[in-house]
Design a protein around this motif. Structure first.
Motif, PDB file in Angstrom:
ATOM      1  N   VAL A   4      45.017  37.474 -32.970  1.00 57.23           N
ATOM      2  CA  VAL A   4      45.338  38.913 -33.004  1.00 57.23           C
ATOM      3  C   VAL A   4      45.449  39.372 -31.556  1.00 57.23           C
ATOM      4  N   CYS A   5      46.589  39.957 -31.213  1.00 52.66           N
ATOM      5  CA  CYS A   5      46.844  40.393 -29.842  1.00 52.66           C
ATOM      6  C   CYS A   5      46.579  41.887 -29.722  1.00 52.66           C
ATOM      7  N   ALA A   6      45.655  42.245 -28.856  1.00 52.97           N
ATOM      8  CA  ALA A   6      45.346  43.651 -28.626  1.00 52.97           C
ATOM      9  C   ALA A   6      46.510  44.323 -27.913  1.00 52.97           C
ATOM     10  N   VAL A   7      46.725  45.598 -28.224  1.00 55.38           N
ATOM     11  CA  VAL A   7      47.783  46.359 -27.556  1.00 55.38           C
ATOM     12  C   VAL A   7      47.168  47.168 -26.429  1.00 55.38           C
ATOM     13  N   GLU A   8      47.922  47.301 -25.352  1.00 54.83           N
ATOM     14  CA  GLU A   8      47.428  48.028 -24.197  1.00 54.83           C
ATOM     15  C   GLU A   8      47.542  49.527 -24.423  1.00 54.83           C
ATOM     16  N   ASP A   9      46.506  50.248 -24.069  1.00 55.96           N
ATOM     17  CA  ASP A   9      46.494  51.697 -24.221  1.00 55.96           C
ATOM     18  C   ASP A   9      47.503  52.300 -23.240  1.00 55.96           C
ATOM     19  N   PRO A  10      48.519  53.040 -23.740  1.00 61.84           N
ATOM     20  CA  PRO A  10      49.535  53.594 -22.843  1.00 61.84           C
ATOM     21  C   PRO A  10      48.974  54.590 -21.844  1.00 61.84           C
TER      22      PRO A  10
ATOM     23  N   ARG B 267      49.329  42.023 -37.630  1.00 59.35           N
ATOM     24  CA  ARG B 267      50.178  43.135 -37.198  1.00 59.35           C
ATOM     25  C   ARG B 267      49.428  44.448 -37.018  1.00 59.35           C
ATOM     26  N   VAL B 268      48.152  44.491 -37.352  1.00 56.29           N
ATOM     27  CA  VAL B 268      47.399  45.749 -37.266  1.00 56.29           C
ATOM     28  C   VAL B 268      47.438  46.367 -35.873  1.00 56.29           C
ATOM     29  N   PRO B 269      47.198  45.614 -34.766  1.00 63.90           N
ATOM     30  CA  PRO B 269      47.215  46.264 -33.445  1.00 63.90           C
ATOM     31  C   PRO B 269      48.544  46.926 -33.105  1.00 63.90           C
TER      32      PRO B 269
ATOM     33  N   LEU C  23      38.162  53.915 -44.819  1.00 65.04           N
ATOM     34  CA  LEU C  23      38.470  52.574 -45.303  1.00 65.04           C
ATOM     35  C   LEU C  23      39.929  52.200 -45.087  1.00 65.04           C
ATOM     36  N   VAL C  24      40.842  53.125 -45.320  1.00 64.01           N
ATOM     37  CA  VAL C  24      42.269  52.811 -45.272  1.00 64.01           C
ATOM     38  C   VAL C  24      42.768  52.811 -43.831  1.00 64.01           C
ATOM     39  N   VAL C  25      43.358  51.691 -43.422  1.00 63.43           N
ATOM     40  CA  VAL C  25      44.041  51.615 -42.132  1.00 63.43           C
ATOM     41  C   VAL C  25      45.504  51.996 -42.307  1.00 63.43           C
ATOM     42  N   GLY C  26      46.163  51.441 -43.328  1.00 62.67           N
ATOM     43  CA  GLY C  26      47.555  51.793 -43.592  1.00 62.67           C
ATOM     44  C   GLY C  26      48.227  50.796 -44.520  1.00 62.67           C
ATOM     45  N   LEU C  27      49.444  51.138 -44.918  1.00 65.01           N
ATOM     46  CA  LEU C  27      50.261  50.296 -45.790  1.00 65.01           C
ATOM     47  C   LEU C  27      51.370  49.644 -44.988  1.00 65.01           C
ATOM     48  N   LEU C  28      51.603  48.367 -45.223  1.00 68.74           N
ATOM     49  CA  LEU C  28      52.748  47.657 -44.666  1.00 68.74           C
ATOM     50  C   LEU C  28      53.691  47.313 -45.807  1.00 68.74           C
ATOM     51  N   GLU C  29      54.945  47.672 -45.671  1.00 67.54           N
ATOM     52  CA  GLU C  29      55.920  47.456 -46.734  1.00 67.54           C
ATOM     53  C   GLU C  29      56.568  46.084 -46.685  1.00 67.54           C
ATOM     54  N   ASP C  30      56.530  45.428 -45.516  1.00 67.98           N
ATOM     55  CA  ASP C  30      57.338  44.219 -45.334  1.00 67.98           C
ATOM     56  C   ASP C  30      56.553  43.077 -44.708  1.00 67.98           C
ATOM     57  N   ALA C  31      55.296  42.913 -45.096  1.00 72.70           N
ATOM     58  CA  ALA C  31      54.490  41.831 -44.527  1.00 72.70           C
ATOM     59  C   ALA C  31      54.940  40.484 -45.074  1.00 72.70           C
ATOM     60  N   GLU C  32      54.926  39.477 -44.228  1.00 72.18           N
ATOM     61  CA  GLU C  32      55.271  38.127 -44.665  1.00 72.18           C
ATOM     62  C   GLU C  32      54.174  37.529 -45.532  1.00 72.18           C
ATOM     63  N   SER C  33      52.942  37.925 -45.267  1.00 76.95           N
ATOM     64  CA  SER C  33      51.796  37.390 -45.989  1.00 76.95           C
ATOM     65  C   SER C  33      50.602  38.278 -45.683  1.00 76.95           C
ATOM     66  N   LEU C  34      49.483  37.990 -46.324  1.00 75.58           N
ATOM     67  CA  LEU C  34      48.268  38.761 -46.080  1.00 75.58           C
ATOM     68  C   LEU C  34      47.757  38.564 -44.657  1.00 75.58           C
ATOM     69  N   THR C  35      47.732  37.324 -44.192  1.00 73.30           N
ATOM     70  CA  THR C  35      47.252  37.068 -42.833  1.00 73.30           C
ATOM     71  C   THR C  35      48.201  37.640 -41.791  1.00 73.30           C
ATOM     72  N   HIS C  36      49.489  37.579 -42.075  1.00 71.87           N
ATOM     73  CA  HIS C  36      50.470  38.174 -41.161  1.00 71.87           C
ATOM     74  C   HIS C  36      50.241  39.674 -41.059  1.00 71.87           C
TER      75      HIS C  36
ATOM     76  N   SER D  72      32.040  44.237 -39.022  1.00 75.52           N
ATOM     77  CA  SER D  72      33.303  44.978 -39.043  1.00 75.52           C
ATOM     78  C   SER D  72      34.394  44.011 -39.491  1.00 75.52           C
ATOM     79  N   ILE D  73      35.098  44.359 -40.560  1.00 73.58           N
ATOM     80  CA  ILE D  73      36.010  43.419 -41.201  1.00 73.58           C
ATOM     81  C   ILE D  73      37.331  44.085 -41.544  1.00 73.58           C
ATOM     82  N   LEU D  74      38.419  43.422 -41.225  1.00 70.78           N
ATOM     83  CA  LEU D  74      39.747  43.834 -41.686  1.00 70.78           C
ATOM     84  C   LEU D  74      40.081  43.041 -42.943  1.00 70.78           C
ATOM     85  N   THR D  75      40.496  43.747 -43.975  1.00 73.40           N
ATOM     86  CA  THR D  75      40.848  43.100 -45.237  1.00 73.40           C
ATOM     87  C   THR D  75      42.241  43.534 -45.659  1.00 73.40           C
ATOM     88  N   ALA D  76      43.087  42.556 -45.943  1.00 78.43           N
ATOM     89  CA  ALA D  76      44.446  42.812 -46.426  1.00 78.43           C
ATOM     90  C   ALA D  76      44.478  42.595 -47.931  1.00 78.43           C
TER      91      ALA D  76
END
Length: 260
Positions: free
Chosen positions: A252-258, A182-184, A165-178, A122-126
């Protein structure tokens, strides 16, 4: 910068690389040529569109992080193409037939192959495109991956994706790794699907372009630099171009399920 986040997951995936004789390797991380082919297939390109394929690969930048590394699987393949039922034309994903070319051995001989796959990874790719204003744009790539011109595969034709395949688009990322980090927070529902067992802070093995433009991973993390041959000469159908990548780990910091 605008960055498209993809989630690559399937029972089997193949990320290719230089092939020697009948041995087909796969890398641990997605390659430029493989992601180029994935996007081009969604856009409806064919192998005859060598200019479009080469331009797309030349504009493509990518970084990847392993949510789940998976394991290497070696598939031994052998087929006697001289069998009567294999002498007939094969069907393509276009709904058309194709014929084998070459001499008698190529068309009707016994072929043996060793194919390596990544199993249960399972891989995240920017992904980003530079220059950003040219066609296709990252937005049109995103639309094509959501509504592809043809069935999509992750590497070889047998490697069908098991999730969107598509998680989403980020308009203002500082970099690919950043963008990956930010995915979580940006896509919490997808993140819980991608990494349901992750809690707190997680370190993911990652690979990104070693061009000095990307953020560094966690402090104290060892960074290695590698030369990889993952550029394809689309006109001559050969791998031959190399680039330098950096490998380390991303926090990568996981977000807590509300709901909890």
């Amino acid at each position: 910068m605008k960055v498209l986040i993809l989630h690559l997951e399937a029972p089997l995936m193949s990320f290719g690389g230089p092939q020697v004789d009948q041995i087909g390797p796969t890398r641990l991380f997605p390659t430029l040529s493989q992601v180029t082919g994935l996007i081009a297939n969604a856009l409806g390109y064919t192998h005859r569109n060598v200019g479009g394929l080469q331009d797309l690969q030349d504009r493509l930048c990518l970084a990847s992080a392993l949510v789940r590394e998976g394991s290497d699987l070696l598939d031994y393949q052998t087929v006697d193409l001289g069998q009567p039922h294999l002498r007939s034309p094969a069907w393509t994903t276009y709904g058309l037939t194709e014929h084998r070319f070459g001499g008698p051995d190529a068309r009707y001989g016994t072929h043996i192959r060793f194919r390596h796959y990544r199993a249960d990874a399972s891989i995240l790719t920017a992904v980003s495109l530079s220059p950003a204003g040219l066609t296709p744009t990252l937005g049109s790539v995103c639309d094509a991956l959501l509504r592809p011109a043809r069935p999509l595969v992750i590497g070889r034709k047998a490697c069908l994706p098991s999730t969107q395949l598509v998680v989403g688009l980020l308009e203002d990322a500082e970099s690919l790794t950043h963008a990956i980090q930010r995915v979580p927070s940006e896509f919490p529902e997808r993140w819980r699907e991608i990494a349901p067992s992750f809690t707190g802070t997680n370190e993911l093995a990652a690979e990104w372009p070693a061009d000095g433009q990307d953020v560094l991973p966690s402090a104290g993390t060892a960074i290695e630099f590698h030369r990889v041959v993952d550029r394809r000469d689309w006109r001559n159908q050969l791998h031959g171009g190399e680039r330098v990548v950096a490998r380390g780990s991303l926090t990568v910091c996981a977000v807590e399920d509300p709901s909890t």
